[in-house]
Enzyme design. Structure first.
Site, PDB file in Angstrom:
ATOM      1  N   SER A  19       0.834  -1.206   0.000  1.00 45.30           N
ATOM      2  CA  SER A  19       0.000   0.000   0.000  1.00 45.30           C
ATOM      3  C   SER A  19       0.868   1.255   0.000  1.00 45.30           C
ATOM      4  CB  SER A  19      -0.882   0.046   1.252  1.00 45.30           C
ATOM      5  OG  SER A  19      -1.722  -1.076   1.291  1.00 45.30           O
ATOM      6  N   GLU A  56      -0.638  -2.966  14.093  1.00 45.45           N
ATOM      7  CA  GLU A  56      -1.481  -2.752  12.909  1.00 45.45           C
ATOM      8  C   GLU A  56      -2.896  -3.278  13.141  1.00 45.45           C
ATOM      9  OE1 GLU A  56       0.072  -4.571   9.379  1.00 45.45           O
ATOM     10  OE2 GLU A  56      -1.543  -3.824   8.113  1.00 45.45           O
ATOM     11  N   SER A  92      -5.637 -12.236   7.301  1.00 43.08           N
ATOM     12  CA  SER A  92      -7.051 -12.549   7.039  1.00 43.08           C
ATOM     13  C   SER A  92      -7.746 -13.028   8.317  1.00 43.08           C
ATOM     14  CB  SER A  92      -7.153 -13.623   5.955  1.00 43.08           C
ATOM     15  OG  SER A  92      -6.676 -14.847   6.479  1.00 43.08           O
TER      16      SER A  92
HETATM   17  C1  LIG Z   1      -6.130  -3.477   0.593  1.00 42.55           C
HETATM   18  C2  LIG Z   1      -4.921  -4.275   0.950  1.00 42.55           C
HETATM   19  C3  LIG Z   1      -3.777  -3.633   1.356  1.00 42.55           C
HETATM   20  C4  LIG Z   1      -2.623  -4.368   1.674  1.00 42.55           C
HETATM   21  N1  LIG Z   1      -1.490  -3.682   2.026  1.00 42.55           N
HETATM   22  C5  LIG Z   1      -0.356  -4.387   2.292  1.00 42.55           C
HETATM   23  C6  LIG Z   1       0.878  -3.700   2.571  1.00 42.55           C
HETATM   24  O1  LIG Z   1       0.926  -2.459   2.602  1.00 42.55           O
HETATM   25  N2  LIG Z   1       1.980  -4.435   2.784  1.00 42.55           N
HETATM   26  C7  LIG Z   1       1.968  -5.806   2.774  1.00 42.55           C
HETATM   27  O2  LIG Z   1       3.007  -6.407   2.995  1.00 42.55           O
HETATM   28  N3  LIG Z   1       0.826  -6.488   2.480  1.00 42.55           N
HETATM   29  C8  LIG Z   1      -0.327  -5.803   2.243  1.00 42.55           C
HETATM   30  N4  LIG Z   1      -1.491  -6.491   1.930  1.00 42.55           N
HETATM   31  C9  LIG Z   1      -1.455  -7.954   1.813  1.00 42.55           C
HETATM   32  C10 LIG Z   1      -2.193  -8.730   2.889  1.00 42.55           C
HETATM   33  O3  LIG Z   1      -1.492  -8.694   4.106  1.00 42.55           O
HETATM   34  C11 LIG Z   1      -2.387 -10.162   2.353  1.00 42.55           C
HETATM   35  O4  LIG Z   1      -3.275 -10.076   1.254  1.00 42.55           O
HETATM   36  C12 LIG Z   1      -2.926 -11.106   3.385  1.00 42.55           C
HETATM   37  O5  LIG Z   1      -1.969 -11.347   4.385  1.00 42.55           O
HETATM   38  C13 LIG Z   1      -3.372 -12.452   2.764  1.00 42.55           C
HETATM   39  O6  LIG Z   1      -2.363 -13.008   1.987  1.00 42.55           O
HETATM   40  P1  LIG Z   1      -2.614 -13.489   0.469  1.00 42.55           P
HETATM   41  O7  LIG Z   1      -3.282 -12.369  -0.236  1.00 42.55           O
HETATM   42  O8  LIG Z   1      -1.333 -14.008  -0.054  1.00 42.55           O
HETATM   43  O9  LIG Z   1      -3.687 -14.665   0.568  1.00 42.55           O
HETATM   44  P2  LIG Z   1      -3.388 -16.183   0.895  1.00 42.55           P
HETATM   45  O10 LIG Z   1      -2.424 -16.268   2.040  1.00 42.55           O
HETATM   46  O11 LIG Z   1      -3.035 -16.889  -0.359  1.00 42.55           O
HETATM   47  O12 LIG Z   1      -4.793 -16.685   1.417  1.00 42.55           O
HETATM   48  C14 LIG Z   1      -5.876 -17.024   0.532  1.00 42.55           C
HETATM   49  C15 LIG Z   1      -7.041 -17.520   1.398  1.00 42.55           C
HETATM   50  O13 LIG Z   1      -6.665 -18.720   2.106  1.00 42.55           O
HETATM   51  C16 LIG Z   1      -6.882 -18.566   3.501  1.00 42.55           C
HETATM   52  N5  LIG Z   1      -5.814 -19.208   4.269  1.00 42.55           N
HETATM   53  C17 LIG Z   1      -4.478 -19.125   4.020  1.00 42.55           C
HETATM   54  N6  LIG Z   1      -3.801 -19.825   4.955  1.00 42.55           N
HETATM   55  C18 LIG Z   1      -4.718 -20.352   5.816  1.00 42.55           C
HETATM   56  C19 LIG Z   1      -4.639 -21.177   6.985  1.00 42.55           C
HETATM   57  N7  LIG Z   1      -3.455 -21.564   7.464  1.00 42.55           N
HETATM   58  N8  LIG Z   1      -5.791 -21.504   7.606  1.00 42.55           N
HETATM   59  C20 LIG Z   1      -6.993 -21.097   7.144  1.00 42.55           C
HETATM   60  N9  LIG Z   1      -7.133 -20.322   6.014  1.00 42.55           N
HETATM   61  C21 LIG Z   1      -6.013 -19.959   5.368  1.00 42.55           C
HETATM   62  C22 LIG Z   1      -6.836 -17.069   3.738  1.00 42.55           C
HETATM   63  O14 LIG Z   1      -7.552 -16.692   4.895  1.00 42.55           O
HETATM   64  C23 LIG Z   1      -7.490 -16.532   2.464  1.00 42.55           C
HETATM   65  O15 LIG Z   1      -8.896 -16.580   2.586  1.00 42.55           O
HETATM   66  C24 LIG Z   1      -2.650  -5.774   1.612  1.00 42.55           C
HETATM   67  C25 LIG Z   1      -3.823  -6.434   1.203  1.00 42.55           C
HETATM   68  C26 LIG Z   1      -4.931  -5.708   0.873  1.00 42.55           C
HETATM   69  C27 LIG Z   1      -6.165  -6.453   0.432  1.00 42.55           C
END
Ligand SMILES: Cc1cc2nc3c(=O)[nH]c(=O)nc-3n(C[C@H](O)[C@H](O)[C@H](O)COP(=O)(O)OP(=O)(O)OC[C@H]3O[C@@H](n4cnc5c(N)ncnc54)[C@H](O)[C@@H]3O)c2cc1C
Length: 386
Positions: free
Chosen positions: A161, A244, A366
């Site tokens: 972000s 955070e 999440s």
């Molecule tokens: C608007 C926005 C702003 C963001 N800003 C930043 C930022 O500034 N810096 C930064 O570093 N990141 C940022 N992020 C990233 C954010 O932290 C990640 O999107 C988040 O941690 C989820 O990771 P992923 O997208 O890789 O999804 P994944 O980890 O691939 O997860 C996909 C799905 O699987 C589920 N899941 C995964 N593992 C498990 C488990 N062990 N048990 C149960 N369910 C599971 C998740 O809950 C999710 O529903 C941002 C995201 C958004 C949407």
């Protein structure tokens, strides 16, 4: 120290005097789905806030803050929201990196970085997530290698972000390729404006680009710009995440209050309050708002340098789902009008709230991950198989 009423009057007076003239158009600008608005002016607004001592209110005086209790920070946030002052472009520095340096930084690092954050002249972004490391953050594969007096970084961050505006990024990188998962990580402070860094915007559901991909191709950071010891980055990164998910979101709730009031006003204007199901949901939303407020107040005794516990996970779960439900309610209250956008995909507030709040249960970890943390740390349930 000023009593709370005097402080509130001072904040209110300052905002009335300063959110005027050139800054008057900034009222209500910025924030989720609207970060592209008035960027340069909002950066100037950061500097105005900093010059008059409104950034780092709760930081210790020894670190250049005003050493005020959290209650004063809350009052500031309340008045800030009430005045409709613009969304902060400096919040990642003030609310995430600043507290992290207070918890884990050396005296030199605090002296070097806190003044720029406090002055509103140094903007930060958070380099944690990667294409293969989101929820599973310990799988970070961006590498950093120490050569002489510099770290050399290679890899890619994702969803970063405000990286397009940031001067610096705190990066979680793998510094020991031989160590397993979270053991080989370090927390590095990396300048963004250098040849080895490329920022590519990502388009969101709202049609705007607030987060980005960030590519490191032999990017450099000074050897001294590591928070904690090499290999100790996981502990530092978790400290940042605790802030955070919890305390830093207090000000955001006051924005939620305004959004709720807008939904209620629409419901009054278009008669949706006469629908028993919608009015029941409005009541439920209002109750949720109060619950979040009392929960946040209960955590206010902390000082800026305390490491947060599972209350941060509870707070994140509460507000993320509440806000998403408010987005759903906003479009249901608006009725059929909510499915039509203005020319060029122009969104109104209800549409933007609905679309952007889909991300609330994802960023900052999440909901599933928050529940996993609560299961393991608060309830002592068995660890999930890896
Ligand atoms: C608007 C926005 C702003 C963001 N800003 C930043 C930022 O500034 N810096 C930064 O570093 N990141 C940022 N992020 C990233 C954010 O932290 C990640 O999107 C988040 O941690 C989820 O990771 P992923 O997208 O890789 O999804 P994944 O980890 O691939 O997860 C996909 C799905 O699987 C589920 N899941 C995964 N593992 C498990 C488990 N062990 N048990 C149960 N369910 C599971 C998740 O809950 C999710 O529903 C941002 C995201 C958004 C949407």
């Amino acid at each position: 120290m000023q009593d709370e009423d005097t402080f509130r009057a001072e904040v209110r007076g300052w905002l009335a005097e300063n959110l005027a003239g050139d800054f008057a158009p900034l009222v209500g600008s910025g924030g989720p789905g609207r970060e592209h608005e008035f960027v340069r002016e909002r950066m100037a607004w950061e500097r105005r806030l900093g010059a008059d001592g409104w950034i780092g209110l709760s930081w210790p005086e020894a670190d250049g803050g005003r050493g005020l209790p959290w209650r004063h920070q809350v009052i500031f946030s309340e008045e800030y929201a009430r005045a409709g002052a613009p969304a902060r472009v400096g919040h990642i520095g003030e609310q995430l990196l600043g507290p992290t340096l207070l918890m884990f930084g050396t005296a030199e690092q605090r002296a070097r970085f806190l003044p720029g954050i406090r002055a509103g002249t140094q903007l930060w972004c958070q380099g944690y997530s990667e294409p293969g490391a989101g929820s599973d953050l310990a799988a970070v594969s961006t590498r950093a290698r120490l050569d002489g007096d510099q770290w050399h970084l290679d890899g890619q961050k994702m969803w970063t972000s405000l990286a397009q505006f940031a001067d610096w990024c705190f990066v979680l990188a793998r510094t020991d390729p031989a160590a397993e998962r979270h053991r080989g990580l370090s927390y590095l402070l990396v300048p963004m404006r250098q040849p080895g860094i490329e920022v590519r915007p990502i388009m969101q559901l709202t049609g705007t680009s607030e987060f980005n991909e960030v590519f490191f191709d032999d990017a450099r950071a000074a050897a001294a710009d590591i928070v904690g010891a090499p290999g100790d980055g996981w502990r530092v990164a978790m400290g940042t995440l605790g802030v955070e998910r919890g305390v830093s979101t207090f000000g955001q709730q006051l924005g939620f209050q305004r959004e709720f009031e807008a939904v209620l006003a629409t419901a009054r204007a278009n008669g949706a309050i006469n629908d028993p199901v919608l009015s029941a949901r409005l009541i439920e939303a209002w109750v949720g708002l109060q619950v979040m407020r009392y929960t946040a107040m209960a955590t206010l005794g902390r000082s800026a340098s305390d490491v947060p516990g599972t209350e941060a996970n509870i707070s994140k779960l509460l507000w993320a789902r509440w806000h998403q439900r408010l987005g759903e309610l906003a479009v249901d209250v608006a009725g059929p009008a909510a499915i039509v956008t203005g020319p060029g995909y122009e969104l109104d507030n209800a549409q933007r709230l609905f679309l952007f709040s889909r991300a609330d249960t994802i960023y900052g970890g999440s909901n599933e991950i928050q529940r996993n943390v609560i299961a393991e740390r608060a309830l002592g349930l068995p660890r999930e198989p890896r």
